[in-house]
Design a protein around this motif. Sequence first.
Motif, PDB file in Angstrom:
ATOM      1  N   SER A 292     -12.562   5.305  -2.682  1.00 16.14           N
ATOM      2  CA  SER A 292     -13.059   4.124  -2.304  1.00 16.14           C
ATOM      3  C   SER A 292     -12.044   3.279  -1.374  1.00 16.14           C
ATOM      4  O   SER A 292     -10.965   3.691  -1.432  1.00 16.14           O
ATOM      5  CB  SER A 292     -13.529   3.215  -3.277  1.00 16.14           C
ATOM      6  OG  SER A 292     -12.620   2.655  -3.894  1.00 16.14           O
ATOM      7  N   GLU A 293     -12.651   2.504  -0.395  1.00 22.21           N
ATOM      8  CA  GLU A 293     -11.644   1.802   0.341  1.00 22.21           C
ATOM      9  C   GLU A 293     -10.414   1.025  -0.342  1.00 22.21           C
ATOM     10  O   GLU A 293      -9.303   0.927   0.122  1.00 22.21           O
ATOM     11  CB  GLU A 293     -12.437   0.935   1.369  1.00 22.21           C
ATOM     12  CG  GLU A 293     -11.529   0.216   2.379  1.00 22.21           C
ATOM     13  CD  GLU A 293     -12.219  -0.354   3.583  1.00 22.21           C
ATOM     14  OE1 GLU A 293     -12.553  -1.534   3.499  1.00 22.21           O
ATOM     15  OE2 GLU A 293     -12.481   0.367   4.369  1.00 22.21           O
ATOM     16  N   ASP A 294     -11.103   0.497  -1.549  1.00 23.22           N
ATOM     17  CA  ASP A 294      -9.986  -0.305  -2.255  1.00 23.22           C
ATOM     18  C   ASP A 294      -9.431   0.446  -3.394  1.00 23.22           C
ATOM     19  O   ASP A 294      -8.985  -0.351  -4.505  1.00 23.22           O
ATOM     20  CB  ASP A 294     -10.843  -1.612  -2.572  1.00 23.22           C
ATOM     21  CG  ASP A 294     -12.073  -1.576  -3.326  1.00 23.22           C
ATOM     22  OD1 ASP A 294     -12.512  -0.276  -3.817  1.00 23.22           O
ATOM     23  OD2 ASP A 294     -12.326  -2.394  -4.216  1.00 23.22           O
ATOM     24  N   TRP A 295      -9.241   1.581  -3.232  1.00 21.73           N
ATOM     25  CA  TRP A 295      -8.779   2.277  -4.431  1.00 21.73           C
ATOM     26  C   TRP A 295      -7.462   1.921  -5.021  1.00 21.73           C
ATOM     27  O   TRP A 295      -7.244   1.967  -6.063  1.00 21.73           O
ATOM     28  CB  TRP A 295      -8.719   3.953  -4.260  1.00 21.73           C
ATOM     29  CG  TRP A 295      -8.564   4.878  -5.254  1.00 21.73           C
ATOM     30  CD1 TRP A 295      -9.379   5.495  -5.881  1.00 21.73           C
ATOM     31  CD2 TRP A 295      -7.330   5.135  -5.677  1.00 21.73           C
ATOM     32  NE1 TRP A 295      -8.871   6.193  -6.933  1.00 21.73           N
ATOM     33  CE2 TRP A 295      -7.561   5.976  -6.845  1.00 21.73           C
ATOM     34  CE3 TRP A 295      -5.952   5.128  -5.326  1.00 21.73           C
ATOM     35  CZ2 TRP A 295      -6.314   6.671  -7.518  1.00 21.73           C
ATOM     36  CZ3 TRP A 295      -5.131   5.580  -5.932  1.00 21.73           C
ATOM     37  CH2 TRP A 295      -5.013   6.334  -7.011  1.00 21.73           C
TER      38      TRP A 295
ATOM     39  N   ALA B 197      -2.742  -8.639  -5.950  1.00 24.25           N
ATOM     40  CA  ALA B 197      -3.268  -7.842  -7.174  1.00 24.25           C
ATOM     41  C   ALA B 197      -2.124  -7.511  -8.130  1.00 24.25           C
ATOM     42  O   ALA B 197      -2.526  -6.949  -9.266  1.00 24.25           O
ATOM     43  CB  ALA B 197      -3.724  -6.544  -6.654  1.00 24.25           C
TER      44      ALA B 197
ATOM     45  N   THR C 247      -2.158  -6.868   4.428  1.00 28.26           N
ATOM     46  CA  THR C 247      -2.241  -5.827   3.451  1.00 28.26           C
ATOM     47  C   THR C 247      -1.364  -5.908   2.361  1.00 28.26           C
ATOM     48  O   THR C 247      -1.470  -5.908   1.151  1.00 28.26           O
ATOM     49  CB  THR C 247      -2.066  -4.462   4.352  1.00 28.26           C
ATOM     50  OG1 THR C 247      -3.094  -4.367   5.432  1.00 28.26           O
ATOM     51  CG2 THR C 247      -2.076  -3.352   3.344  1.00 28.26           C
TER      52      THR C 247
ATOM     53  N   MET D 175      -3.014   0.526   3.192  1.00 29.92           N
ATOM     54  CA  MET D 175      -3.899   1.098   2.407  1.00 29.92           C
ATOM     55  C   MET D 175      -5.069   1.934   2.702  1.00 29.92           C
ATOM     56  O   MET D 175      -5.790   2.311   1.991  1.00 29.92           O
ATOM     57  CB  MET D 175      -4.376  -0.178   1.415  1.00 29.92           C
ATOM     58  CG  MET D 175      -3.266  -0.756   0.549  1.00 29.92           C
ATOM     59  SD  MET D 175      -3.821  -1.689  -0.937  1.00 29.92           S
ATOM     60  CE  MET D 175      -3.725  -3.375   0.037  1.00 29.92           C
TER      61      MET D 175
ATOM     62  N   LEU E 244      -5.882  -0.757  -4.760  1.00 31.58           N
ATOM     63  CA  LEU E 244      -5.924  -2.254  -5.383  1.00 31.58           C
ATOM     64  C   LEU E 244      -6.610  -2.038  -6.820  1.00 31.58           C
ATOM     65  O   LEU E 244      -6.327  -2.763  -7.904  1.00 31.58           O
ATOM     66  CB  LEU E 244      -6.625  -3.137  -4.507  1.00 31.58           C
ATOM     67  CG  LEU E 244      -5.876  -3.474  -3.350  1.00 31.58           C
ATOM     68  CD1 LEU E 244      -6.813  -4.540  -2.470  1.00 31.58           C
ATOM     69  CD2 LEU E 244      -4.664  -4.154  -3.432  1.00 31.58           C
ATOM     70  N   LYS E 245      -7.670  -1.264  -6.700  1.00 29.98           N
ATOM     71  CA  LYS E 245      -8.329  -1.103  -8.314  1.00 29.98           C
ATOM     72  C   LYS E 245      -7.557  -0.262  -9.145  1.00 29.98           C
ATOM     73  O   LYS E 245      -7.911  -0.546 -10.212  1.00 29.98           O
ATOM     74  CB  LYS E 245      -9.743  -0.174  -7.819  1.00 29.98           C
ATOM     75  CG  LYS E 245     -10.835  -1.002  -7.383  1.00 29.98           C
ATOM     76  CD  LYS E 245     -12.065  -0.082  -7.229  1.00 29.98           C
ATOM     77  CE  LYS E 245     -13.263  -0.705  -6.972  1.00 29.98           C
ATOM     78  NZ  LYS E 245     -14.278  -0.059  -6.609  1.00 29.98           N
TER      79      LYS E 245
ATOM     80  N   ARG F 117      -7.396   1.077   4.758  1.00 29.30           N
ATOM     81  CA  ARG F 117      -8.742   0.280   4.811  1.00 29.30           C
ATOM     82  C   ARG F 117      -9.246   0.331   6.090  1.00 29.30           C
ATOM     83  O   ARG F 117      -8.383   0.159   7.171  1.00 29.30           O
ATOM     84  CB  ARG F 117      -8.672  -1.057   4.103  1.00 29.30           C
ATOM     85  CG  ARG F 117      -8.188  -1.029   2.669  1.00 29.30           C
ATOM     86  CD  ARG F 117      -8.111  -2.276   1.835  1.00 29.30           C
ATOM     87  NE  ARG F 117      -6.895  -3.211   2.645  1.00 29.30           N
ATOM     88  CZ  ARG F 117      -6.560  -4.221   2.241  1.00 29.30           C
ATOM     89  NH1 ARG F 117      -7.254  -4.842   1.384  1.00 29.30           N
ATOM     90  NH2 ARG F 117      -5.572  -4.932   2.883  1.00 29.30           N
TER      91      ARG F 117
ATOM     92  N   ASP G 130      -2.238  -8.828   0.015  1.00 29.90           N
ATOM     93  CA  ASP G 130      -3.288  -8.232  -0.862  1.00 29.90           C
ATOM     94  C   ASP G 130      -2.787  -7.617  -1.958  1.00 29.90           C
ATOM     95  O   ASP G 130      -3.046  -7.864  -3.107  1.00 29.90           O
ATOM     96  CB  ASP G 130      -4.356  -7.375  -0.119  1.00 29.90           C
ATOM     97  CG  ASP G 130      -5.407  -8.339   0.818  1.00 29.90           C
ATOM     98  OD1 ASP G 130      -4.922  -9.466   0.722  1.00 29.90           O
ATOM     99  OD2 ASP G 130      -6.023  -7.504   1.780  1.00 29.90           O
TER     100      ASP G 130
END
Length: 194
Positions: A120-123, A158, A151, A15, A125-126, A17, A154
């Motif tokens: 964003s770094e967690d784009w 989600a 990863t 991802m 997942l968001k 990150r 995670d």
Amino acid sequence: HPERVTEIILRGIFMLRKKEINWFYQEGASFLFPDAWEKYLEPIPEAERGDLVAAYYKRLTGDDKEEMARCAKAWSVWEGSTSKLYLNPDFLSKFEGDSFAAAFARIECHYFTNKGFFESEDWILKNVDKIRGIPTVIVQGRYDVVCPCTTAWDLHKAFPEAEFHMIPDAGHSASEPGTRHHLIDATDSFRPSA
């Protein structure tokens, strides 16, 4: 464009990150492959090794074509050397080729330097809700050093609706038997009935 997608098969989850990039290109995977790591470090002066991705980016996008080729090969061979649970020299030879190495290293490093162009770094997942309704299979090698299991885990947490397979005897490569088997099964499962 999730409305245009009928199924998704994902393998080797990455991802972009910072912790993933640092693990593979700064420190972490280096502890498992110290021999290959030395070759990856070789083209970068010690004074610039505090941020290896930045040091490589400078050289991969610079005007010195010889230095670019040397750095591209070191970057590419590093990834190739760590991609399989059991390294196959024939597999590695692809990563050593000048044109492959240049394209591979420059594209990867460009995306890493620009954080995948995500907001964003967690784009990912968001924004997983955008694909939540699409039948999805995730296939991940337990010993994938390039795209660490955490990863994929995670993403699985989600996105629990996705079918998840952690392959116990595989690294990063899609050609490893257990990974290949699950990728083919996933593809077959999405094939329309005759």
